[in-house]
Design a protein around this motif. Structure first.
Motif, PDB file in Angstrom:
ATOM      1  N   THR A 168      43.573  41.956  52.718  1.00  0.00           N
ATOM      2  CA  THR A 168      42.523  41.584  51.758  1.00  0.00           C
ATOM      3  C   THR A 168      41.605  42.764  51.514  1.00  0.00           C
ATOM      4  O   THR A 168      41.286  43.098  50.377  1.00  0.00           O
ATOM      5  N   ILE A 169      41.209  43.424  52.616  1.00  0.00           N
ATOM      6  CA  ILE A 169      40.253  44.531  52.460  1.00  0.00           C
ATOM      7  C   ILE A 169      40.855  45.608  51.582  1.00  0.00           C
ATOM      8  O   ILE A 169      40.253  46.076  50.607  1.00  0.00           O
ATOM      9  N   VAL A 170      42.118  45.955  51.860  1.00  0.00           N
ATOM     10  CA  VAL A 170      42.727  47.055  51.093  1.00  0.00           C
ATOM     11  C   VAL A 170      42.839  46.659  49.627  1.00  0.00           C
ATOM     12  O   VAL A 170      42.434  47.396  48.719  1.00  0.00           O
ATOM     13  N   ALA A 171      43.327  45.427  49.372  1.00  0.00           N
ATOM     14  CA  ALA A 171      43.555  45.025  47.973  1.00  0.00           C
ATOM     15  C   ALA A 171      42.235  44.928  47.227  1.00  0.00           C
ATOM     16  O   ALA A 171      42.108  45.392  46.088  1.00  0.00           O
ATOM     17  N   VAL A 172      41.198  44.359  47.865  1.00  0.00           N
ATOM     18  CA  VAL A 172      39.934  44.195  47.141  1.00  0.00           C
ATOM     19  C   VAL A 172      39.308  45.564  46.888  1.00  0.00           C
ATOM     20  O   VAL A 172      38.751  45.823  45.817  1.00  0.00           O
ATOM     21  N   CYS A 173      39.486  46.500  47.853  1.00  0.00           N
ATOM     22  CA  CYS A 173      38.953  47.841  47.609  1.00  0.00           C
ATOM     23  C   CYS A 173      39.649  48.466  46.409  1.00  0.00           C
ATOM     24  O   CYS A 173      39.010  49.028  45.507  1.00  0.00           O
ATOM     25  N   ALA A 174      40.994  48.331  46.362  1.00  0.00           N
ATOM     26  CA  ALA A 174      41.708  48.921  45.221  1.00  0.00           C
ATOM     27  C   ALA A 174      41.247  48.267  43.920  1.00  0.00           C
ATOM     28  O   ALA A 174      41.007  48.937  42.915  1.00  0.00           O
ATOM     29  N   GLY A 175      41.045  46.931  43.968  1.00  0.00           N
ATOM     30  CA  GLY A 175      40.599  46.242  42.759  1.00  0.00           C
ATOM     31  C   GLY A 175      39.251  46.746  42.313  1.00  0.00           C
ATOM     32  O   GLY A 175      39.021  47.039  41.126  1.00  0.00           O
ATOM     33  N   SER A 176      38.338  46.911  43.277  1.00  0.00           N
ATOM     34  CA  SER A 176      37.005  47.399  42.898  1.00  0.00           C
ATOM     35  C   SER A 176      37.104  48.796  42.315  1.00  0.00           C
ATOM     36  O   SER A 176      36.407  49.139  41.357  1.00  0.00           O
ATOM     37  N   PHE A 177      38.020  49.612  42.883  1.00  0.00           N
ATOM     38  CA  PHE A 177      38.166  50.968  42.344  1.00  0.00           C
ATOM     39  C   PHE A 177      38.584  50.911  40.877  1.00  0.00           C
ATOM     40  O   PHE A 177      38.063  51.631  40.025  1.00  0.00           O
ATOM     41  N   PHE A 178      39.500  49.986  40.552  1.00  0.00           N
ATOM     42  CA  PHE A 178      39.946  49.939  39.160  1.00  0.00           C
ATOM     43  C   PHE A 178      38.838  49.423  38.251  1.00  0.00           C
ATOM     44  O   PHE A 178      38.718  49.807  37.092  1.00  0.00           O
ATOM     45  N   PHE A 179      37.984  48.552  38.796  1.00  0.00           N
ATOM     46  CA  PHE A 179      36.845  48.123  37.971  1.00  0.00           C
ATOM     47  C   PHE A 179      35.952  49.305  37.670  1.00  0.00           C
ATOM     48  O   PHE A 179      35.477  49.507  36.555  1.00  0.00           O
ATOM     49  N   LEU A 180      35.742  50.124  38.716  1.00  0.00           N
ATOM     50  CA  LEU A 180      34.901  51.303  38.516  1.00  0.00           C
ATOM     51  C   LEU A 180      35.532  52.208  37.469  1.00  0.00           C
ATOM     52  O   LEU A 180      34.881  52.685  36.539  1.00  0.00           O
TER      53      LEU A 180
ATOM     54  N   ALA B 282      40.663  51.425  28.011  1.00  0.00           N
ATOM     55  CA  ALA B 282      40.053  51.316  29.339  1.00  0.00           C
ATOM     56  C   ALA B 282      39.762  49.865  29.638  1.00  0.00           C
ATOM     57  O   ALA B 282      39.987  49.364  30.732  1.00  0.00           O
ATOM     58  N   LEU B 283      39.299  49.145  28.605  1.00  0.00           N
ATOM     59  CA  LEU B 283      38.897  47.753  28.816  1.00  0.00           C
ATOM     60  C   LEU B 283      40.057  46.922  29.346  1.00  0.00           C
ATOM     61  O   LEU B 283      39.990  46.334  30.415  1.00  0.00           O
ATOM     62  N   THR B 284      41.177  46.905  28.635  1.00  0.00           N
ATOM     63  CA  THR B 284      42.220  45.948  29.019  1.00  0.00           C
ATOM     64  C   THR B 284      42.926  46.391  30.288  1.00  0.00           C
ATOM     65  O   THR B 284      43.135  45.601  31.188  1.00  0.00           O
ATOM     66  N   LYS B 285      43.262  47.682  30.372  1.00  0.00           N
ATOM     67  CA  LYS B 285      44.050  48.083  31.548  1.00  0.00           C
ATOM     68  C   LYS B 285      43.251  47.903  32.817  1.00  0.00           C
ATOM     69  O   LYS B 285      43.704  47.307  33.791  1.00  0.00           O
ATOM     70  N   ALA B 286      42.016  48.394  32.793  1.00  0.00           N
ATOM     71  CA  ALA B 286      41.273  48.430  34.049  1.00  0.00           C
ATOM     72  C   ALA B 286      40.962  47.028  34.519  1.00  0.00           C
ATOM     73  O   ALA B 286      41.190  46.685  35.672  1.00  0.00           O
ATOM     74  N   ASP B 287      40.483  46.170  33.609  1.00  0.00           N
ATOM     75  CA  ASP B 287      39.999  44.901  34.166  1.00  0.00           C
ATOM     76  C   ASP B 287      41.170  44.041  34.577  1.00  0.00           C
ATOM     77  O   ASP B 287      41.135  43.370  35.599  1.00  0.00           O
ATOM     78  N   ASN B 288      42.295  44.105  33.862  1.00  0.00           N
ATOM     79  CA  ASN B 288      43.416  43.283  34.319  1.00  0.00           C
ATOM     80  C   ASN B 288      43.899  43.748  35.673  1.00  0.00           C
ATOM     81  O   ASN B 288      44.146  42.955  36.572  1.00  0.00           O
ATOM     82  N   LEU B 289      44.008  45.065  35.833  1.00  0.00           N
ATOM     83  CA  LEU B 289      44.528  45.576  37.106  1.00  0.00           C
ATOM     84  C   LEU B 289      43.509  45.319  38.209  1.00  0.00           C
ATOM     85  O   LEU B 289      43.824  44.847  39.290  1.00  0.00           O
ATOM     86  N   GLY B 290      42.225  45.550  37.894  1.00  0.00           N
ATOM     87  CA  GLY B 290      41.195  45.323  38.904  1.00  0.00           C
ATOM     88  C   GLY B 290      41.179  43.880  39.326  1.00  0.00           C
ATOM     89  O   GLY B 290      41.232  43.545  40.516  1.00  0.00           O
TER      90      GLY B 290
ATOM     91  N   LEU C  18      29.586  43.932  40.692  1.00  0.00           N
ATOM     92  CA  LEU C  18      28.455  43.641  39.794  1.00  0.00           C
ATOM     93  C   LEU C  18      27.715  44.922  39.458  1.00  0.00           C
ATOM     94  O   LEU C  18      27.199  45.086  38.351  1.00  0.00           O
ATOM     95  N   LEU C  19      27.712  45.859  40.418  1.00  0.00           N
ATOM     96  CA  LEU C  19      27.052  47.141  40.135  1.00  0.00           C
ATOM     97  C   LEU C  19      27.775  47.856  39.000  1.00  0.00           C
ATOM     98  O   LEU C  19      27.167  48.337  38.048  1.00  0.00           O
ATOM     99  N   THR C  20      29.116  47.859  39.082  1.00  0.00           N
ATOM    100  CA  THR C  20      29.844  48.535  37.996  1.00  0.00           C
ATOM    101  C   THR C  20      29.598  47.803  36.677  1.00  0.00           C
ATOM    102  O   THR C  20      29.525  48.408  35.620  1.00  0.00           O
TER     103      THR C  20
ATOM    104  N   THR D 118      34.971  40.031  32.556  1.00  0.00           N
ATOM    105  CA  THR D 118      35.990  40.052  33.606  1.00  0.00           C
ATOM    106  C   THR D 118      35.387  40.479  34.935  1.00  0.00           C
ATOM    107  O   THR D 118      35.749  39.965  35.993  1.00  0.00           O
ATOM    108  N   GLY D 119      34.419  41.431  34.867  1.00  0.00           N
ATOM    109  CA  GLY D 119      33.749  41.828  36.106  1.00  0.00           C
ATOM    110  C   GLY D 119      33.030  40.654  36.723  1.00  0.00           C
ATOM    111  O   GLY D 119      33.093  40.413  37.936  1.00  0.00           O
ATOM    112  N   GLY D 120      32.398  39.855  35.873  1.00  0.00           N
ATOM    113  CA  GLY D 120      31.709  38.668  36.383  1.00  0.00           C
ATOM    114  C   GLY D 120      32.682  37.706  37.027  1.00  0.00           C
ATOM    115  O   GLY D 120      32.422  37.133  38.092  1.00  0.00           O
ATOM    116  N   ILE D 121      33.866  37.588  36.400  1.00  0.00           N
ATOM    117  CA  ILE D 121      34.866  36.679  36.965  1.00  0.00           C
ATOM    118  C   ILE D 121      35.288  37.153  38.341  1.00  0.00           C
ATOM    119  O   ILE D 121      35.375  36.391  39.308  1.00  0.00           O
ATOM    120  N   ALA D 122      35.524  38.465  38.461  1.00  0.00           N
ATOM    121  CA  ALA D 122      35.962  38.993  39.759  1.00  0.00           C
ATOM    122  C   ALA D 122      34.895  38.740  40.813  1.00  0.00           C
ATOM    123  O   ALA D 122      35.185  38.299  41.927  1.00  0.00           O
TER     124      ALA D 122
END
Lengths: 97, 94
Positions: A9-21, A39-47, B13-15, B41-45
């Motif tokens: 979980t930790i690894v996957a959520v970290c990777a997800g947060s990275f893609f959000f960033l 950027a919008l579609t790729k990043a948020d779906n993957l994140g 949420l920061l991002t 989507t960020g909010g959803i996550a």
């Protein structure tokens, strides 16, 4: 000792947060609208996909996990269609500067 | 584990708040719509993470609803702004 599920979980959520960033940075840094759309579609779906993947072991029971995947599928479909609609609106507006 | 999940939710949420800059600065309205979709989507996550951490009942349903509304908001906005020639064509024919 953290169980394997927790580590996963930790690894996957970290990777997800990275893609959000990455998505947000892409949203801010990209020069014009069409690239920002990318950027919008790729990043948020993957994140979101990685976050959901990380949350699956935590979800209570099979149904909880199914609901998480359902949310992710809906966001996938919504993101793709919205990107198409926005891109068409942009194209209709004329070539980007 | 829960504090990690809550921390991750906070980070996302920061991002999202950093992404708000694009809504402020976005040259065109279309960029603002795209930014709103990403922030949705960020909010959803973040919601899903909090639901996973605290086990609050119904938080996933809220995330599901937010996913739906974010999509509708973007599409509704784009339809209202862009006057499509095809619409006018339909309206022109009797």
């Amino acid at each position: 000792m953290k169980s394997v599920a927790d580590i996963f979980t930790i690894v996957a959520v970290c990777a997800g947060s990275f893609f959000f960033l990455a998505g947000t940075v892409g949203l801010l840094r990209f020069p014009d609208s069409l690239t920002r759309l990318h950027a919008l579609t790729k990043a948020d779906n993957l994140g979101l996909g990685l976050v959901v993947l990380g949350l699956l072991p935590q979800a209570n029971g099979f149904l909880g996990g199914l609901k998480l995947v359902a949310v992710w599928l809906l966001v996938q479909l919504a993101g793709a269609t919205v990107a198409q609609v926005i891109a068409e609106a942009l194209r209709r507006r004329g070539p980007p500067p | 584990m829960t504090e990690f999940l809550l921390g991750a939710a906070g980070f996302i949420l920061l991002t999202v708040t950093v992404g708000l800059v694009r809504i402020l600065a976005g040259p065109g309205n279309i960029d603002r719509t795209a930014a709103a979709q990403l922030l949705g989507t960020g909010g959803i996550a973040a919601l899903l993470l909090v639901a996973g951490a605290t086990g609050a009942r119904g938080a996933e349903d809220v995330a599901l609803g937010l996913a739906l509304l974010a999509a509708f908001a973007s599409v509704a906005f784009v339809n209202s702004v862009e006057q499509r020639p095809s619409d006018n064509a339909e309206r022109a024919d009797p």
